[in-house]
Design a protein around this motif. Structure first.
Motif, short mmCIF file in Angstrom:
data_model
loop_
_atom_site.label_atom_id
_atom_site.label_comp_id
_atom_site.label_asym_id
_atom_site.label_seq_id
_atom_site.Cartn_x
_atom_site.Cartn_y
_atom_site.Cartn_z
N GLY A 197 0.82 -1.21 0.00
CA GLY A 197 0.00 0.00 0.00
C GLY A 197 0.85 1.26 0.00
N LEU A 198 1.93 1.24 0.77
CA LEU A 198 2.83 2.40 0.81
C LEU A 198 3.52 2.59 -0.54
CD1 LEU A 198 4.44 1.79 4.32
CD2 LEU A 198 2.70 3.50 3.73
N VAL A 199 3.93 1.48 -1.16
CA VAL A 199 4.60 1.57 -2.46
C VAL A 199 3.65 2.14 -3.51
CG1 VAL A 199 5.56 0.20 -4.35
CG2 VAL A 199 6.30 -0.22 -2.00
N MET A 200 2.41 1.68 -3.51
CA MET A 200 1.44 2.21 -4.48
C MET A 200 1.24 3.71 -4.30
SD MET A 200 0.63 -0.05 -6.61
CE MET A 200 -0.69 0.88 -7.38
N LYS A 201 1.21 4.14 -3.06
CA LYS A 201 1.05 5.58 -2.78
C LYS A 201 2.27 6.35 -3.29
CE LYS A 201 -0.40 8.60 1.04
NZ LYS A 201 -1.76 8.85 0.53
N ALA A 202 3.47 5.79 -3.07
CA ALA A 202 4.70 6.44 -3.52
C ALA A 202 4.77 6.49 -5.04
CB ALA A 202 5.92 5.72 -2.95
N VAL A 203 4.41 5.40 -5.69
CA VAL A 203 4.43 5.35 -7.15
C VAL A 203 3.45 6.38 -7.73
CG1 VAL A 203 3.86 3.93 -9.16
CG2 VAL A 203 5.24 2.97 -7.30
N THR A 204 2.27 6.45 -7.16
CA THR A 204 1.27 7.41 -7.62
C THR A 204 1.77 8.84 -7.47
OG1 THR A 204 -0.52 5.89 -7.05
CG2 THR A 204 -1.10 8.21 -7.30
N ALA A 205 2.59 9.06 -6.45
CA ALA A 205 3.14 10.40 -6.21
C ALA A 205 4.36 10.70 -7.06
CB ALA A 205 3.49 10.55 -4.73
N GLY A 206 4.76 9.76 -7.93
CA GLY A 206 5.86 10.02 -8.86
C GLY A 206 7.22 9.62 -8.36
N ALA A 207 7.31 8.54 -7.58
CA ALA A 207 8.58 8.14 -7.00
C ALA A 207 9.60 7.68 -8.04
CB ALA A 207 8.37 7.01 -5.97
N PHE A 208 9.12 7.14 -9.16
CA PHE A 208 10.02 6.56 -10.15
C PHE A 208 9.71 7.09 -11.54
CE2 PHE A 208 9.24 3.44 -6.77
CZ PHE A 208 10.53 3.33 -6.26
N PRO A 209 10.73 7.18 -12.40
CA PRO A 209 10.50 7.64 -13.78
C PRO A 209 9.57 6.71 -14.54
CG PRO A 209 12.86 7.66 -13.25
CD PRO A 209 12.18 6.93 -12.13
#
Length: 288
Positions: free
Chosen positions: A271-283
């Motif tokens: 869940g934390l990873v999905m939130k981070a990805v949605t916030a633009g964590a990775f190119p």
């Protein structure tokens, strides 16, 4: 041989989907670039090499090329040990932790960072690290000597770092056993669709197009890649054997945590990873 108590592939899926990405948020973060620039290190490759190797001390290029496996040695030698004239390993580690704090706070938000779920995930991940082993694991063992942060989100990031390096060190042993050199390992992983795109291999690992072409030729002659650069059936089987060997070498932390704890860590961390990805964590173009 120890019989696993975990569901098939549970540890692998948790590592890929809920553990490694938490650690990896710092690699593409503007916060780590800013932290190191303030210390006088502005080259992005130098920043990457310094913050990840700093746990081993002021090491030179040879040790880092060996421990990282898939970087071109002359790229590493261009920055190490010279970077230690600008920043000490202790300063690099402190800068990385500050960047992790800022990055996770920005990506997840203050409410999530301070939530009971993050604290629970940190406790579970730290419990898993109790099952890690040091022998033959240079990067993990160096990081295991570092102090554990008190703040739950940083404790989670620290635990994710330990678990990342533990699996990574085991994966290198599997690559050696499979007789894959650094670039062959990278390109065969890219061909699975889960590895880095070639532009990132060149930008972050120092490889030239001629290196990629030569390694692609070797993999084709070996029957790992077809004429279009896709994995053959033999290549797909090789990559699966690599992952299975890595799973076996990395099983201890997750067996120690247990099936219920691993499932909960995967749920929370995912869940934390999905939130981070949605916030633009990775190119967006990171994957091959």
């Amino acid at each position: 041989m120890t019989v696993s108590t975990l569901p098939p592939l549970a540890a692998r899926h948790a590592w890929h989907g809920a553990i490694n990405p938490i650690h990896s948020t710092v690699y593409f973060s503007p916060d780590i670039t800013r932290e190191f620039a303030a210390l006088g290190v502005k080259d992005r490759v130098a920043v990457n090499l310094a913050h990840r190797s700093a746990a081993m001390g002021a090491v030179g290029a040879g040790a880092v090329t060996a421990a990282f496996y898939n970087y071109r040695h002359d790229l590493v030698a261009r920055h190490l040990p010279a970077v230690w004239e600008t920043v000490t390993p202790a300063e690099a580690l402190a800068a990385r932790l500050r960047a992790a704090d800022t990055t996770l706070s920005r990506l997840l938000g203050a409410e999530t960072v301070g939530s009971p779920e993050v604290a629970e995930a940190a406790d579970l991940a730290m419990r898993a690290t109790e099952g890690c082993t040091r022998h033959g694991r240079a990067l993990y063992s160096a990081h295991a000597d570092l102090p554990v942060p008190q703040e739950p989100h940083l404790r989670l990031w620290h635990a994710a770092t330990l678990l990342r390096e533990h699996r990574g060190d085991g994966h290198l042993a599997a690559l050696l056993a499979a007789d894959l050199d650094p670039l062959e390992a990278l390109l065969s992983h890219t061909a699975t669709g889960k590895g880095m795109a070639p532009k990132w291999l060149k930008a972050t690992r120092g490889w030239e197009q001629s290196d990629l072409d030569a390694a692609t030729g070797r993999l084709r002659r070996r029957g790992v890649l077809d004429a279009d650069g896709a994995l053959t059936a033999e290549g797909a089987a090789l990559r699966e054997r690599l992952e299975a060997d890595t799973d076996r070498l990395d099983a201890a932390p997750y067996e120690h945590l247990g099936a219920a704890g691993l499932a909960r860590l995967a749920e929370l961390g995912g869940g934390l990873v999905m939130k981070a990805v949605t916030a633009g964590a990775f190119p967006a173009d990171l994957r091959g």
